[in-house]
Each structure stands twice: as structure tokens, then as C-alpha cells.
Design a protein around this motif. Structure first.
Motif, short mmCIF file in Angstrom:
data_model
loop_
_atom_site.label_atom_id
_atom_site.label_comp_id
_atom_site.label_asym_id
_atom_site.label_seq_id
_atom_site.Cartn_x
_atom_site.Cartn_y
_atom_site.Cartn_z
N ASP A 120 0.68 -1.22 -0.12
CA ASP A 120 -0.06 0.16 0.08
C ASP A 120 0.74 1.43 0.11
O ASP A 120 0.70 2.16 -0.89
CB ASP A 120 -0.82 -0.08 1.17
CG ASP A 120 -1.79 -1.06 1.13
OD1 ASP A 120 -2.35 -1.61 -0.01
OD2 ASP A 120 -2.06 -1.70 2.40
N PHE A 121 1.91 1.19 0.84
CA PHE A 121 2.85 2.29 1.07
C PHE A 121 3.42 2.84 -0.48
O PHE A 121 3.54 3.78 -1.00
CB PHE A 121 3.86 2.08 2.00
CG PHE A 121 4.72 3.33 2.29
CD1 PHE A 121 4.51 4.64 2.55
CD2 PHE A 121 6.14 3.03 1.63
CE1 PHE A 121 5.42 5.33 2.71
CE2 PHE A 121 6.96 4.19 1.89
CZ PHE A 121 6.58 5.24 2.31
N LEU B 71 -5.85 11.01 -5.66
CA LEU B 71 -6.84 10.38 -4.90
C LEU B 71 -7.05 9.00 -4.79
O LEU B 71 -7.65 8.17 -4.23
CB LEU B 71 -8.11 10.98 -5.44
CG LEU B 71 -8.26 12.61 -5.05
CD1 LEU B 71 -9.57 13.07 -5.42
CD2 LEU B 71 -8.09 12.78 -3.60
N VAL B 72 -6.54 8.30 -6.14
CA VAL B 72 -6.69 6.91 -6.15
C VAL B 72 -5.77 6.16 -5.22
O VAL B 72 -6.34 5.33 -4.47
CB VAL B 72 -6.28 6.21 -7.68
CG1 VAL B 72 -6.07 5.10 -7.76
CG2 VAL B 72 -7.14 6.86 -8.85
N GLY B 73 -4.64 6.72 -4.95
CA GLY B 73 -3.75 6.06 -4.08
C GLY B 73 -4.26 6.39 -2.58
O GLY B 73 -4.25 5.31 -1.65
N VAL B 74 -4.69 7.61 -2.23
CA VAL B 74 -5.19 7.95 -0.93
C VAL B 74 -6.48 7.35 -0.69
O VAL B 74 -6.83 6.65 0.54
CB VAL B 74 -5.73 9.37 -0.91
CG1 VAL B 74 -6.11 9.77 0.56
CG2 VAL B 74 -4.04 10.12 -0.95
N ILE C 102 2.95 5.88 -3.06
CA ILE C 102 4.27 6.47 -3.67
C ILE C 102 4.27 6.59 -5.22
O ILE C 102 4.31 7.63 -5.78
CB ILE C 102 5.57 6.22 -3.10
CG1 ILE C 102 5.76 6.47 -1.86
CG2 ILE C 102 6.72 6.80 -4.04
CD1 ILE C 102 7.04 6.09 -1.00
N ALA C 103 3.82 5.59 -5.64
CA ALA C 103 3.80 5.40 -7.24
C ALA C 103 2.62 6.44 -7.78
O ALA C 103 2.88 7.14 -8.85
CB ALA C 103 3.57 3.85 -7.70
N SER C 104 1.62 6.57 -7.17
CA SER C 104 0.55 7.14 -7.58
C SER C 104 0.85 8.68 -7.57
O SER C 104 0.45 9.48 -8.17
CB SER C 104 -0.65 7.16 -6.58
OG SER C 104 -0.68 7.43 -5.37
#
Length: 126
Positions: free
Chosen positions: A63-64, A78-81, A68-70
Motif C-alpha cells: 500500500d505504501f 486520490l486513487v492512492g489515498v 508513492i507510485a500514484s
């Protein structure tokens, strides 16, 4: 292919799952556990604390790094968050609910309210 022989399909899938689980257990036993014991000895940590810490680190690492990639890949942030918040809400609702249903125990109201409040605050910040 297996439409007429569902029993064969389920038998093969069951054998495959047992094989994969035994390979995973063997790998963890031969490589992960001795390495973790070595790290515990060097850092003077108890095995319980180190196991819980590295388990959380290993569980949260994908997830982390996807977050970072997003942020760095030009993808919508907002996809990563959203993925992180969704995982956190899942843990706070489904996992805690299943643990409470199958292993009745006393959960501190202050700790539970702290976790839920943080998630509500994080959702509003996004």
C-alpha cells in the motif's frame, strides 16, 4: 474443459492450494524465521514484538509503495489515498467486527473511538 467433471476440477484446485500453502510455509520457515531471529538478536528485541512489527511492515508495504507510485507517476493522487483509506476502513470495520464476533473480548472504547475518529477526519481531509 471441466464442465462435466466438477469433482476433478475441485480436487485439482484443492491439491494446488495445499501445494502452494506448503511451499509458502516452507519458505517462511527456512528463510523468514531465521532472518527475523537474527534481526531480533542484533536489535535486542523480543520475538513477539519483532514479529508483530515486521508483520505490519510487510502487510503495509504494498500500500505504501503504491501510494508513492500514484504521487510520482502522474496518476490521480486520490486513487492512492482512496486505496489507503479503503484498506483502513476495511480493517476497522470488517476485521474488527469478525474478531469481535468470533473471539469475544473487551475492546477499549477510547482506542476504538480514536481509530474511527482518525479515519473520519482523514476522509474529510481528502
Amino acid at each position: 474443459v471441466f464442465s462435466d467433471a466438477k469433482f476433478v476440477f475441485y480436487a485439482l484446485i484443492s491439491i494446488w492450494i495445499v501445494t502452494l500453502m506448503s511451499l509458502l510455509a516452507n519458505t517462511a520457515s527456512n528463510y523468514f524465521s531465521p532472518t527475523l531471529a537474527s534481526i531480533c538478536d542484533k536489535l535486542n528485541l523480543s520475538y513477539d514484538i519483532a514479529g508483530v512489527t515486521f508483520l505490519a511492515l510487510g502487510n503495509g508495504a504494498p500500500d505504501f509503495f503504491s501510494l508513492i507510485a500514484s504521487f510520482s507517476g502522474g496518476v490521480d493522487v486520490l486513487v492512492g489515498v482512496g486505496a489507503l483509506l479503503g484498506g483502513g476502513v476495511f480493517v476497522c470495520t470488517v476485521v474488527v467486527g469478525l474478531v469481535a464476533a468470533f473471539c469475544p473480548c473487551d475492546v477499549s472504547k477510547a482506542v476504538f473511538l480514536r481509530d474511527i475518529s482518525f479515519h473520519i477526519w482523514a476522509v474529510f481531509c481528502v
